[in-house]
Design an enzyme around this catalytic site. Structure first.
Site, PDB file in Angstrom:
ATOM      1  N   LYS A  10      36.686  32.955  86.220  1.00 25.98           N
ATOM      2  CA  LYS A  10      36.962  32.183  87.434  1.00 25.98           C
ATOM      3  C   LYS A  10      37.346  30.735  87.126  1.00 25.98           C
ATOM      4  O   LYS A  10      37.737  29.998  88.020  1.00 25.98           O
ATOM      5  CB  LYS A  10      35.744  32.200  88.361  1.00 25.98           C
ATOM      6  CG  LYS A  10      35.443  33.583  88.908  1.00 25.98           C
ATOM      7  CD  LYS A  10      34.259  33.544  89.835  1.00 25.98           C
ATOM      8  CE  LYS A  10      33.967  34.940  90.371  1.00 25.98           C
ATOM      9  NZ  LYS A  10      32.799  34.955  91.248  1.00 25.98           N
ATOM     10  N   CYS A  11      37.224  30.327  85.865  1.00 25.13           N
ATOM     11  CA  CYS A  11      37.486  28.940  85.449  1.00 25.13           C
ATOM     12  C   CYS A  11      38.903  28.823  84.893  1.00 25.13           C
ATOM     13  O   CYS A  11      39.259  29.516  83.940  1.00 25.13           O
ATOM     14  CB  CYS A  11      36.469  28.530  84.388  1.00 25.13           C
ATOM     15  SG  CYS A  11      36.804  26.938  83.616  1.00 25.13           S
ATOM     16  N   GLY A  12      39.694  27.923  85.469  1.00 25.45           N
ATOM     17  CA  GLY A  12      41.066  27.721  85.013  1.00 25.45           C
ATOM     18  C   GLY A  12      41.152  27.276  83.569  1.00 25.45           C
ATOM     19  O   GLY A  12      42.005  27.762  82.811  1.00 25.45           O
TER      20      GLY A  12
END
Length: 114
Positions: A10-12
């Site tokens: 979920k982390c860019g």
């Protein structure tokens, strides 16, 4: 070369770091979703030592209650045990290769150990 990434999909920044690893010729990537399979305190200690940072520097502040819990000023064991118990407290992504470990923020930091 083998590279292990402690990843949050979920982390860019974590996704960008993983893409760099996957696009680098000769790199075999092991992906560990650390929220599902968190490292224990001893493993975290080793990663941070290898990266040359303190557990406090590896502490995720944004979106956590780390500050309210006093973790930025706590001793290493307290921070590491909190991270192992609640992996959302681990800043990501952490990457380890035979050349060392890095907290890859920004993602281009990963090139230092490739």
């Amino acid at each position: 070369m083998k590279a292990t990434i402690w990843h949050n999909p979920k982390c860019g920044t974590s996704r960008k770091t993983l893409a760099i690893l996957e696009e680098t010729p000769g790199v075999e990537v092991e992906v560990i979703e650390y929220l599902k399979n968190p490292p224990n305190a001893a493993r975290l200690r080793g990663l941070y030592e290898k990266a040359g940072i303190s557990p406090q520097q590896g502490l995720r502040m944004r979106g956590t209650d780390a500050a309210e819990r006093g973790l930025p000023d706590a001793d290493d064991d307290t921070v590491l045990n909190a991270m192992a118990a609640e992996p959302m407290l681990i800043e990501r992504p952490l990457v380890e290769t035979e050349k060392g470990a890095r907290l890859c923020r920004p993602q281009d930091t990963v090139h230092e150990i490739l």
